[in-house]
Write a protein that holds these residues in place. Structure first.
Motif, PDB file in Angstrom:
ATOM      1  N   ALA A 758       0.805  -1.223   0.000  1.00  0.00           N
ATOM      2  CA  ALA A 758       0.000   0.000   0.000  1.00  0.00           C
ATOM      3  C   ALA A 758       0.840   1.275   0.000  1.00  0.00           C
ATOM      4  CB  ALA A 758      -0.933  -0.013   1.213  1.00  0.00           C
ATOM      5  N   MET A 759       2.148   1.133   0.027  1.00  0.00           N
ATOM      6  CA  MET A 759       3.010   2.310   0.149  1.00  0.00           C
ATOM      7  C   MET A 759       3.216   3.004  -1.198  1.00  0.00           C
ATOM      8  SD  MET A 759       5.988   1.291   2.845  1.00  0.00           S
ATOM      9  CE  MET A 759       5.750   1.639   4.577  1.00  0.00           C
ATOM     10  N   PRO A 760       3.488   4.315  -1.155  1.00  0.00           N
ATOM     11  CA  PRO A 760       3.791   5.042  -2.386  1.00  0.00           C
ATOM     12  C   PRO A 760       5.100   4.550  -3.010  1.00  0.00           C
ATOM     13  CG  PRO A 760       3.362   6.544  -0.565  1.00  0.00           C
ATOM     14  CD  PRO A 760       3.488   5.184   0.021  1.00  0.00           C
ATOM     15  N   LEU A 761       5.294   4.880  -4.277  1.00  0.00           N
ATOM     16  CA  LEU A 761       6.480   4.463  -5.030  1.00  0.00           C
ATOM     17  C   LEU A 761       7.775   4.887  -4.326  1.00  0.00           C
ATOM     18  CD1 LEU A 761       7.664   3.355  -7.798  1.00  0.00           C
ATOM     19  CD2 LEU A 761       7.667   5.751  -8.526  1.00  0.00           C
ATOM     20  N   SER A 762       7.798   6.140  -3.855  1.00  0.00           N
ATOM     21  CA  SER A 762       9.025   6.665  -3.236  1.00  0.00           C
ATOM     22  C   SER A 762       9.423   5.863  -2.006  1.00  0.00           C
ATOM     23  CB  SER A 762       8.853   8.135  -2.868  1.00  0.00           C
ATOM     24  OG  SER A 762       7.754   8.295  -1.990  1.00  0.00           O
ATOM     25  N   CYS A 763       8.435   5.414  -1.219  1.00  0.00           N
ATOM     26  CA  CYS A 763       8.725   4.643  -0.014  1.00  0.00           C
ATOM     27  C   CYS A 763       9.231   3.246  -0.366  1.00  0.00           C
ATOM     28  CB  CYS A 763       7.475   4.543   0.858  1.00  0.00           C
ATOM     29  SG  CYS A 763       6.936   6.134   1.524  1.00  0.00           S
ATOM     30  N   LYS A 764       8.596   2.621  -1.347  1.00  0.00           N
ATOM     31  CA  LYS A 764       9.063   1.308  -1.788  1.00  0.00           C
ATOM     32  C   LYS A 764      10.491   1.410  -2.316  1.00  0.00           C
ATOM     33  CE  LYS A 764       4.490  -0.413  -3.231  1.00  0.00           C
ATOM     34  NZ  LYS A 764       3.673  -0.841  -4.391  1.00  0.00           N
ATOM     35  N   TRP A 765      10.736   2.480  -3.065  1.00  0.00           N
ATOM     36  CA  TRP A 765      12.064   2.649  -3.685  1.00  0.00           C
ATOM     37  C   TRP A 765      13.165   2.830  -2.638  1.00  0.00           C
ATOM     38  CZ3 TRP A 765      15.078   7.172  -3.390  1.00  0.00           C
ATOM     39  CH2 TRP A 765      16.270   7.129  -4.123  1.00  0.00           C
ATOM     40  N   ILE A 766      12.954   3.716  -1.646  1.00  0.00           N
ATOM     41  CA  ILE A 766      14.012   3.969  -0.670  1.00  0.00           C
ATOM     42  C   ILE A 766      14.305   2.728   0.155  1.00  0.00           C
ATOM     43  CG2 ILE A 766      12.544   4.834   1.206  1.00  0.00           C
ATOM     44  CD1 ILE A 766      16.037   6.152   0.175  1.00  0.00           C
ATOM     45  N   LEU A 767      13.281   1.913   0.429  1.00  0.00           N
ATOM     46  CA  LEU A 767      13.524   0.676   1.168  1.00  0.00           C
ATOM     47  C   LEU A 767      14.292  -0.328   0.326  1.00  0.00           C
ATOM     48  CD1 LEU A 767      10.050   0.229   2.938  1.00  0.00           C
ATOM     49  CD2 LEU A 767      12.230   0.850   4.015  1.00  0.00           C
ATOM     50  N   SER A 768      14.009  -0.366  -0.974  1.00  0.00           N
ATOM     51  CA  SER A 768      14.716  -1.294  -1.866  1.00  0.00           C
ATOM     52  C   SER A 768      16.192  -0.921  -1.989  1.00  0.00           C
ATOM     53  CB  SER A 768      14.053  -1.307  -3.242  1.00  0.00           C
ATOM     54  OG  SER A 768      14.652  -2.287  -4.073  1.00  0.00           O
ATOM     55  N   VAL A 769      16.481   0.371  -2.153  1.00  0.00           N
ATOM     56  CA  VAL A 769      17.890   0.788  -2.286  1.00  0.00           C
ATOM     57  C   VAL A 769      18.606   0.717  -0.932  1.00  0.00           C
ATOM     58  CG1 VAL A 769      17.553   2.156  -4.371  1.00  0.00           C
ATOM     59  CG2 VAL A 769      17.246   3.243  -2.125  1.00  0.00           C
ATOM     60  N   LEU A 770      17.843   0.910   0.162  1.00  0.00           N
ATOM     61  CA  LEU A 770      18.442   0.706   1.489  1.00  0.00           C
ATOM     62  C   LEU A 770      18.850  -0.754   1.647  1.00  0.00           C
ATOM     63  CD1 LEU A 770      19.148   1.403   4.428  1.00  0.00           C
ATOM     64  CD2 LEU A 770      16.723   1.126   5.002  1.00  0.00           C
ATOM     65  N   THR A 825       1.275   8.832   6.414  1.00  0.00           N
ATOM     66  CA  THR A 825       1.531   7.752   7.373  1.00  0.00           C
ATOM     67  C   THR A 825       2.630   6.814   6.858  1.00  0.00           C
ATOM     68  OG1 THR A 825      -0.742   7.826   8.180  1.00  0.00           O
ATOM     69  CG2 THR A 825       0.506   5.820   8.613  1.00  0.00           C
ATOM     70  N   SER A 826       2.560   6.442   5.582  1.00  0.00           N
ATOM     71  CA  SER A 826       3.593   5.580   4.983  1.00  0.00           C
ATOM     72  C   SER A 826       4.958   6.255   5.023  1.00  0.00           C
ATOM     73  CB  SER A 826       3.225   5.239   3.534  1.00  0.00           C
ATOM     74  OG  SER A 826       2.087   4.422   3.476  1.00  0.00           O
ATOM     75  N   ALA A 827       4.961   7.549   4.716  1.00  0.00           N
ATOM     76  CA  ALA A 827       6.221   8.299   4.713  1.00  0.00           C
ATOM     77  C   ALA A 827       6.822   8.352   6.117  1.00  0.00           C
ATOM     78  CB  ALA A 827       5.986   9.707   4.177  1.00  0.00           C
ATOM     79  N   GLN A 828       5.950   8.557   7.125  1.00  0.00           N
ATOM     80  CA  GLN A 828       6.443   8.580   8.507  1.00  0.00           C
ATOM     81  C   GLN A 828       7.070   7.244   8.894  1.00  0.00           C
ATOM     82  OE1 GLN A 828       2.767   9.758  10.480  1.00  0.00           O
ATOM     83  NE2 GLN A 828       3.675  11.745  11.034  1.00  0.00           N
ATOM     84  N   ASP A 829       6.367   6.151   8.579  1.00  0.00           N
ATOM     85  CA  ASP A 829       6.889   4.823   8.922  1.00  0.00           C
ATOM     86  C   ASP A 829       8.195   4.545   8.183  1.00  0.00           C
ATOM     87  OD1 ASP A 829       4.676   4.498  10.509  1.00  0.00           O
ATOM     88  OD2 ASP A 829       3.566   3.256   9.068  1.00  0.00           O
TER      89      ASP A 829
END
Length: 911
Positions: A758-770, A825-829
């Motif tokens: 359910a997360m936005p693209l930017s959140c999925k992306w930063i977790l993947s590169v992390l 909320t997704s961005a905060q998490d």
């Protein structure tokens, strides 16, 4: 009644207290006005306030005191300010944490732990020393490794120790005695002098260890040791005895390297060779004028009976005073009129077996004539037969001509060179000089020209141990000993295959006294110590030595005295990985932690220390002392020059950490021992390189810079501006975390799991590169590729988290509360997950700032986190975060944005 000075101090104190109280009142008034204004706002403003960020909350109560850390008692957990400071300050951030870590026992390893061990032994710095940039590099690399392994679930042990540094320490104390009391050590006597050295050690010996703490080095101080403490001294005595009993230590009269300044023997690896291509003036310790080298001088020996003369050439003209023979090649046409086989005594100063035709000369320098005499029956000197010939030293221990040198006796050797030249010219025997390429041996200890001397000394036969040390590094595809970088394996092989026996006795008073006693019998013709090789007994103490001597010389009356010499410092430090763990006793530490895991040190002591540890570790410990050897580059200045006090380019790491003015740099030089000319040159060098001094950088920035530099091969050209750049990056890191924290509500509690779909693209992306950054960092750290690891962490924080992700989520936090609620909320998490993992990822490199920032993070819901980041788990790869498709999409977006920006810039340029 108070004195005027006391009244003045009291007045100033009261004024300061009033000023502080006034500030508090003004801040309170400001907060009260702001609160009244907030209460009169509309209901929509009240709703906005409910969802306000921490940054907004700080604006409500903008009390300057809220940005100041409260005082923290020494050793207690640091008390943090109510609000994050608006700028990073390394002095504030780096205080208090270390004392708390140490007091909490976070550095201590447990020999009974079920965790797998990971062990590093700190190369013991000299007790005379203060921290230099080489120590800082060693500490930065080793602490990065040990913190990473500790966080990765290992029973991590980093053992600190200090070396007694025999020669260096004795020289320092001797100079102090002369400066303060105009006394030499001989004026005091051995016992009182050694007492003075111990006193000096107690006063100054801990300096470098305190400085290591300032760098954040997480050493297990409970195991701190000194190479001359009781346990280590006992180990050295045991080492000597065992090697002697096996026949690997022996005493002999042999040619050794002699340091005339220090008046002691030094080993082969303590001789630095300088290639001289042409005539060159060099400053030699103890000489008033520079000495010319690279010159070949010729002179003649006239022969009796009108047989002409023999011309010889030498680069050491003063040594001709010790000539007792001239060797002539049997096929030399210049001397074909000389016949017969004669013995020779070589004038090059070596006791060698001779195989040649020659003449024996009995020279009388006073008349300038040489008398030729047959030595023995010619049949005794057939070509092909070996003959050992006697050697006579022409120099005294301090480098003066001895009594054999007639009127030159007592003259310093290089003054004698000029005097002999003048005498030869007067006698018409000088035949000129020409430029001559040569290799000059210099003592690495004193920079004096090394003299080959024949002396009775103790030696270690290294042949069999060297063979074992070579085999463990060359054994199959997975050798027991691995070198990083691999290039040093070839050097290891070359040196060990050509190893010579190691001279281990030193003519000093500070050090481990050689555990050997000389027995003088009442009926001995010669009473001087060492006159008879078979009169030595080696034992663990004087009582055992007496018992052995009584048995060896049963029924004879004798006296016994311990050898006055001490052992080479490297003989004790070569035992270090064993002795620090309790050898020769079978201790818990020895069983749990030997062999150690990695030796990290500079490649300049590969043979001084590393080779000797490997040889002695295998011989006495039954295995290699470590599995891997990581050899870091040597640090040069920004121009690639070797760091030297006389150049003014020596960098004190504490001056980089704390900052220093140009005047402060000059003051350090003035307090040293440079002569006036060198001082002027050094000051000019400092003014050129550091016109504005050195800015305060902090330990974190210095550590990160040094670790990042390790990608360079065998040299590091250290540019302080690069360290300053990392200090600025710390500020960017600080501000990024401050921004992120401002987006977390005061009552925000992070979840244990993330709803990734359910997360936005930017959140999925930063977790993947992390996730990718975690994988690369862990892989690089396990491969000891520290620069790659540091670069990976830096790139994620700088180019992905700060430059892209933070910018991408800013719209989620603008507008009213209902807009982008789910995205917010997704961005905060995601922010919290990135901060938690990113800080733990960075911690081994920058321990102070990461601890400070991590402590401000709210703990996850239903989860009790560790008390400190340094004992938390290192981030691990999360398969669920991996998303190549999202990474591709984001790369496409980034490329598009860059193209549009570039196009816009061009259009504006031509508009």
């Amino acid at each position: 009644m108070m004195t005027p000075e006391e009244l003045e101090r009291k007045k100033k104190k009261e004024e300061k207290a009033k000023e502080k109280e006034l500030k508090k009142l003004k801040a309170a008034e400001k907060a009260a006005k702001f609160k009244q204004q907030q209460q009169s706002d509309s209901s929509s403003a009240s709703k906005k306030k409910k969802n306000s960020s921490r940054r907004d909350a700080s604006a409500v109560d903008d009390n300057p005191l809220d940005y100041e850390d409260p005082p923290t008692d020494f050793g207690q957990k640091k008390l943090l300010s109510a609000q994050m400071a608006k700028q990073y300050n390394p002095t504030v951030v780096e205080k208090s944490w270390y004392a708390w870590w140490e007091k909490s026992g976070y550095f201590v390893a447990d020999a009974n732990s079920s965790k797998p061990p990971f062990v590093i032994v700190l190369p013991p710095p000299n007790v005379t020393g203060a921290l230099h940039i080489g120590h800082a590099l060693t500490a930065a690399i080793e602490d990065t490794i040990i913190r990473f392994k500790r966080m990765s679930g290992f029973n991590a042990l980093w053992v600190p120790g200090v070396d007694h540094a025999g020669i260096a320490t004795q020289v320092v104390v001797e100079k102090k005695l002369m400066r303060d009391h105009h006394l030499t050590r001989h004026d005091l006597g051995r016992e009182k002098f050694v007492t003075e050295v111990w006193k000096w050690k107690e006063e100054h010996g801990s300096t470098i260890l305190k400085q290591l703490r300032r760098l954040g080095a997480s050493l297990d101080w409970s195991r701190e040791c000194f190479t001359m403490d009781d346990k280590r001294s006992r180990a050295v005595v045991e080492e000597f005895n065992r090697l002697y009993k096996e026949g690997l230590i022996y005493r002999d009269i042999r040619l050794i390297n002699w340091d005339c300044t220090l008046r002691t023997a030094i080993s082969d690896v303590e001789v630095d060779y300088v290639d001289i291509k042409e005539r060159k003036l060099l400053t030699v310790p103890g000489n008033k004028e520079p000495v010319e080298f690279g010159v070949l001088t010729s002179f003649a020996y006239p022969l009796e009976g009108d047989l002409g003369e023999i011309v010889v050439a030498t680069t050491r003209l003063e040594t001709m005073l010790g000539d007792t023979a001239v060797a002539i090649h049997p096929e030399d046409p210049r001397y074909s009129h000389l016949h017969g086989k004669f013995a020779i005594h070589p004038f090059n100063g070596r006791k060698l077996p001779i195989i040649c035709d020659a003449i024996l000369v009995d020279r009388n320098f006073g008349t300038g004539a040489v008398k030729i005499t047959p030595a023995h029956d010619p049949n005794d000197f057939d070509v092909g037969k070996r003959h050992d010939l006697e050697f006579i030293n022409i120099f005294t221990d301090d480098g003066k001509i001895n009594s054999l040198g007639s009127e030159f006796a007592g003259m310093p050797r290089f003054e004698a060179r000029e005097a002999v030249k003048e005498a030869l010219q007067k006698k018409g025997l000088y035949r000129g000089a020409k430029t001559n390429e040569m290799r000059l041996g210099l003592s690495s200890r004193s920079n004096d020209v090394v003299e080959p001397m024949i002396k009775p000394q103790w030696f270690v036969n290294c042949q069999s141990m060297a063979k074992q040390a070579l085999e463990v590094a060359m054994d199959g595809e997975i050798p027991r000993l691995e070198f990083i970088p691999k290039q040093y394996l070839a050097e290891w092989k070359r040196w060990l295959e050509n190893i010579r026996d190691w001279c281990i006795s030193r003519q000093l008073w500070w050090g481990h006294r050689i555990p050997a006693w000389y027995v003088t019998l009442d009926d001995d013709e010669m009473k001087e110590i060492g006159s008879y090789h078979d009169h030595w007994v080696v034992a663990r103490n004087e009582e055992d030595a007496l018992a052995e001597a009584s048995q060896k010389f049963s029924g004879k009356r004798f006296q016994m005295i311990q050898d006055p010499d001490v052992l080479d410092t490297w003989f004790s430090s070569g035992l270090f990985p064993l002795s620090v763990l309790g050898w020769p006793d079978d201790t818990d530490d020895l069983r749990a932690f030997y062999p150690t895991s990695v030796l990290e040190t500079g490649h300049d002591i590969l043979f001084f220390w590393v080779a000797r540890m490997v040889m002695l570790g295998i011989k006495l410990g039954g295995d290699v002392p470590f599995r891997k050897v990581y050899l870091h580059p040597m640090i040069r200045d920004a121009h690639g020059r070797k760091m030297s006090k006389s150049l003014g380019n020596v960098v004190d790491p504490l001056e980089v950490i704390n900052g220093v003015s140009l005047e402060g740099l000059h003051k350090r030089l003035e307090e040293g021992n440079l002569d006036p000319k060198e001082l002027d040159v050094a000051k000019a060098g400092q003014k050129l390189d550091f016109p504005n001094g050195i800015a305060e950088c902090g330990a974190d920035a210095l550590r990160f810079a040094l670790v990042s530099y390790t990608a360079q091969s065998d040299k590091i050209n250290l540019d302080i501006l690069r360290v300053v750049g990392y200090r600025q990056w710390c500020n960017k890191l600080w501000n990024a975390v401050r921004f992120a924290m401002s987006k977390l509500d005061t009552d925000y509690t992070p979840p244990l799991t993330l709803p990734l779909e359910a997360m936005p693209l930017s959140c999925k992306w930063i977790l993947s590169v992390l996730n990718k950054a975690i994988f690369k960092t862990v892989s690089a750290m396990n491969s000891l590729e520290f620069s790659d690891a540091a670069s990976t962490v830096y790139s994620w924080w700088q180019y992905q988290f700060c430059d892209v992700f933070i910018e991408a989520i800013k719209p989620y936090f603008s507008g009213d509360g209902s807009t982008f609620a789910a995205e917010r909320t997704s961005a905060q998490d995601t922010l919290w997950v990135c901060l938690d993992n990113g800080l733990r990822l960075l911690h081994p490199f920058m321990p102070f700032v990461t601890e400070e920032l991590w402590q401000r993070l709210p703990p996850a819901r239903g989860h009790t986190r560790k008390e400190s980041i340094m004992i938390s788990k290192y981030p691990k790869v999360e398969d669920a975060w991996k998303n190549e498709e999202v990474e591709y999409e984001m790369d496409l977006i980034e490329s598009t944005v860059k193209c549009l920006r570039s196009l816009r810039a061009k259009l504006l340029l031509f508009a």
